[in-house]
Design a protein around this motif. Sequence first.
Motif, PDB file in Angstrom:
ATOM      1  N   MET A 152       0.715 -46.332  95.098  1.00  0.00           N
ATOM      2  CA  MET A 152       0.786 -46.306  96.543  1.00  0.00           C
ATOM      3  C   MET A 152       1.927 -47.211  96.967  1.00  0.00           C
ATOM      4  O   MET A 152       1.998 -48.355  96.569  1.00  0.00           O
ATOM      5  N   GLY A 153       2.811 -46.682  97.782  1.00  0.00           N
ATOM      6  CA  GLY A 153       3.978 -47.429  98.199  1.00  0.00           C
ATOM      7  C   GLY A 153       3.680 -48.388  99.321  1.00  0.00           C
ATOM      8  O   GLY A 153       2.563 -48.518  99.809  1.00  0.00           O
ATOM      9  N   LYS A 154       4.714 -49.069  99.748  1.00  0.00           N
ATOM     10  CA  LYS A 154       4.605 -50.061 100.826  1.00  0.00           C
ATOM     11  C   LYS A 154       4.069 -49.425 102.099  1.00  0.00           C
ATOM     12  O   LYS A 154       3.413 -50.078 102.888  1.00  0.00           O
ATOM     13  N   SER A 155       4.353 -48.122 102.307  1.00  0.00           N
ATOM     14  CA  SER A 155       3.923 -47.466 103.537  1.00  0.00           C
ATOM     15  C   SER A 155       2.426 -47.164 103.558  1.00  0.00           C
ATOM     16  O   SER A 155       1.909 -46.704 104.550  1.00  0.00           O
ATOM     17  N   GLU A 156       1.732 -47.404 102.444  1.00  0.00           N
ATOM     18  CA  GLU A 156       0.298 -47.105 102.386  1.00  0.00           C
ATOM     19  C   GLU A 156      -0.488 -48.300 101.859  1.00  0.00           C
ATOM     20  O   GLU A 156      -1.200 -48.204 100.874  1.00  0.00           O
ATOM     21  N   GLU A 157      -0.354 -49.453 102.491  1.00  0.00           N
ATOM     22  CA  GLU A 157      -1.093 -50.635 102.058  1.00  0.00           C
ATOM     23  C   GLU A 157      -2.500 -50.592 102.645  1.00  0.00           C
ATOM     24  O   GLU A 157      -2.680 -50.531 103.846  1.00  0.00           O
ATOM     25  N   VAL A 158      -3.485 -50.619 101.768  1.00  0.00           N
ATOM     26  CA  VAL A 158      -4.879 -50.525 102.192  1.00  0.00           C
ATOM     27  C   VAL A 158      -5.653 -51.706 101.606  1.00  0.00           C
ATOM     28  O   VAL A 158      -5.610 -51.952 100.405  1.00  0.00           O
ATOM     29  N   VAL A 159      -6.338 -52.421 102.489  1.00  0.00           N
ATOM     30  CA  VAL A 159      -7.146 -53.575 102.078  1.00  0.00           C
ATOM     31  C   VAL A 159      -8.538 -53.392 102.677  1.00  0.00           C
ATOM     32  O   VAL A 159      -8.671 -52.992 103.838  1.00  0.00           O
ATOM     33  N   LEU A 160      -9.560 -53.677 101.904  1.00  0.00           N
ATOM     34  CA  LEU A 160     -10.933 -53.625 102.407  1.00  0.00           C
ATOM     35  C   LEU A 160     -11.528 -55.024 102.345  1.00  0.00           C
ATOM     36  O   LEU A 160     -11.640 -55.615 101.270  1.00  0.00           O
ATOM     37  N   LEU A 161     -11.892 -55.569 103.501  1.00  0.00           N
ATOM     38  CA  LEU A 161     -12.625 -56.835 103.572  1.00  0.00           C
ATOM     39  C   LEU A 161     -14.102 -56.477 103.526  1.00  0.00           C
ATOM     40  O   LEU A 161     -14.581 -55.690 104.349  1.00  0.00           O
ATOM     41  N   ILE A 217      -0.135 -32.148 102.302  1.00  0.00           N
ATOM     42  CA  ILE A 217       0.785 -31.018 102.420  1.00  0.00           C
ATOM     43  C   ILE A 217       2.016 -31.395 103.229  1.00  0.00           C
ATOM     44  O   ILE A 217       3.125 -31.028 102.883  1.00  0.00           O
ATOM     45  N   TRP A 218       1.825 -32.135 104.303  1.00  0.00           N
ATOM     46  CA  TRP A 218       2.982 -32.416 105.161  1.00  0.00           C
ATOM     47  C   TRP A 218       3.619 -33.776 104.936  1.00  0.00           C
ATOM     48  O   TRP A 218       4.750 -34.006 105.330  1.00  0.00           O
ATOM     49  N   ILE A 219       2.938 -34.698 104.272  1.00  0.00           N
ATOM     50  CA  ILE A 219       3.506 -36.039 104.091  1.00  0.00           C
ATOM     51  C   ILE A 219       4.079 -36.231 102.681  1.00  0.00           C
ATOM     52  O   ILE A 219       4.854 -37.138 102.441  1.00  0.00           O
ATOM     53  N   LYS A 220       3.709 -35.362 101.757  1.00  0.00           N
ATOM     54  CA  LYS A 220       4.157 -35.495 100.369  1.00  0.00           C
ATOM     55  C   LYS A 220       5.196 -34.416 100.044  1.00  0.00           C
ATOM     56  O   LYS A 220       5.481 -33.539 100.849  1.00  0.00           O
ATOM     57  N   THR A 221       5.706 -34.483  98.818  1.00  0.00           N
ATOM     58  CA  THR A 221       6.656 -33.473  98.347  1.00  0.00           C
ATOM     59  C   THR A 221       6.291 -33.078  96.924  1.00  0.00           C
ATOM     60  O   THR A 221       5.511 -33.751  96.255  1.00  0.00           O
ATOM     61  N   GLY A 222       6.860 -31.975  96.469  1.00  0.00           N
ATOM     62  CA  GLY A 222       6.718 -31.533  95.083  1.00  0.00           C
ATOM     63  C   GLY A 222       5.299 -31.256  94.651  1.00  0.00           C
ATOM     64  O   GLY A 222       4.545 -30.553  95.326  1.00  0.00           O
ATOM     65  N   GLU A 223       4.932 -31.830  93.491  1.00  0.00           N
ATOM     66  CA  GLU A 223       3.619 -31.571  92.898  1.00  0.00           C
ATOM     67  C   GLU A 223       2.478 -32.029  93.792  1.00  0.00           C
ATOM     68  O   GLU A 223       1.404 -31.428  93.790  1.00  0.00           O
ATOM     69  N   LYS A 257      10.278 -37.045 109.591  1.00  0.00           N
ATOM     70  CA  LYS A 257      11.584 -37.696 109.731  1.00  0.00           C
ATOM     71  C   LYS A 257      11.407 -39.204 109.756  1.00  0.00           C
ATOM     72  O   LYS A 257      12.146 -39.950 109.123  1.00  0.00           O
ATOM     73  N   LYS A 258      10.411 -39.670 110.509  1.00  0.00           N
ATOM     74  CA  LYS A 258      10.155 -41.105 110.614  1.00  0.00           C
ATOM     75  C   LYS A 258       9.813 -41.726 109.272  1.00  0.00           C
ATOM     76  O   LYS A 258      10.261 -42.821 108.940  1.00  0.00           O
ATOM     77  N   PHE A 259       9.010 -40.999 108.471  1.00  0.00           N
ATOM     78  CA  PHE A 259       8.598 -41.506 107.170  1.00  0.00           C
ATOM     79  C   PHE A 259       9.611 -41.193 106.059  1.00  0.00           C
ATOM     80  O   PHE A 259       9.407 -41.554 104.912  1.00  0.00           O
ATOM     81  N   GLY A 260      10.666 -40.472 106.409  1.00  0.00           N
ATOM     82  CA  GLY A 260      11.699 -40.154 105.425  1.00  0.00           C
ATOM     83  C   GLY A 260      11.292 -39.126 104.414  1.00  0.00           C
ATOM     84  O   GLY A 260      11.771 -39.113 103.279  1.00  0.00           O
ATOM     85  N   VAL A 261      10.395 -38.218 104.804  1.00  0.00           N
ATOM     86  CA  VAL A 261       9.965 -37.135 103.904  1.00  0.00           C
ATOM     87  C   VAL A 261      10.959 -35.999 104.043  1.00  0.00           C
ATOM     88  O   VAL A 261      11.288 -35.583 105.154  1.00  0.00           O
ATOM     89  N   ASP A 262      11.435 -35.475 102.910  1.00  0.00           N
ATOM     90  CA  ASP A 262      12.395 -34.370 102.949  1.00  0.00           C
ATOM     91  C   ASP A 262      11.777 -33.161 103.630  1.00  0.00           C
ATOM     92  O   ASP A 262      10.623 -32.828 103.420  1.00  0.00           O
ATOM     93  N   SER A 263      12.560 -32.480 104.452  1.00  0.00           N
ATOM     94  CA  SER A 263      12.057 -31.290 105.144  1.00  0.00           C
ATOM     95  C   SER A 263      12.214 -30.067 104.276  1.00  0.00           C
ATOM     96  O   SER A 263      13.048 -29.964 103.476  1.00  0.00           O
TER      97      SER A 263
END
Length: 194
Positions: free
Chosen positions: A1-10, A87-93, A188-194
């Motif tokens: 998970m990249g910097k754009s998906e930091e998840v913490v559970l308290l 489907i819309w936020i990822k690419t490829g596989e 575009k904001k997240f830099g996902v290829d169209s």
Amino acid sequence: MGKSEEVVLLNYWPSPYGMRAMIALAEKGVQYEYVSVDVVNNKTELLLQMNPVHKKVPVLIHNGSPVCESLVIVQYIDEIFEFGRKIWIKTGEEVEKGKKELVDSLKLMESQLGDKPYFGGEELGYVDIALVPYYSWFYTYEQFGNISIEAECPKLVEWAKRCMKKESVSKALPDPVKVHDFVVMLRKKFGVDS
């Protein structure tokens, strides 16, 4: 998970409410950092900062923003980490994997609908109200996933169109093309290829 998906559970280990969040995260396959907070003896600064009103766990922190109350957290996890999002936020596989998971979940929903006009029977009910907002996202899923939801799940699409005949539904749901345009902007904001 990249910097754009930091998840913490308290959470505090005996909390059944925190267990809900843990199960939801595990079911979605979300990696997260678990931070134990002893709410009986030592409420941490992080907890007080993230839940200043109730000062309770669980608190889900997603990219620095807190989500409180267990059922709200479960709903948030479901919406944010849902299959369709892949489907819309990822690419490829990842898109292919998300597409299969989405179609499988829609087919499961369709099997539960069966031949009934609505999930509860003859009248629009709670389950219909909970599910029909996803219909405005079908066009986006189809465009980015290169699938036809109507071909895969014709009864589900018929159900959605039936729901849309209700003024309460048609006035609440946005135009599917507008949702698609919104997603294009997000990509575009997240830099996902169209």
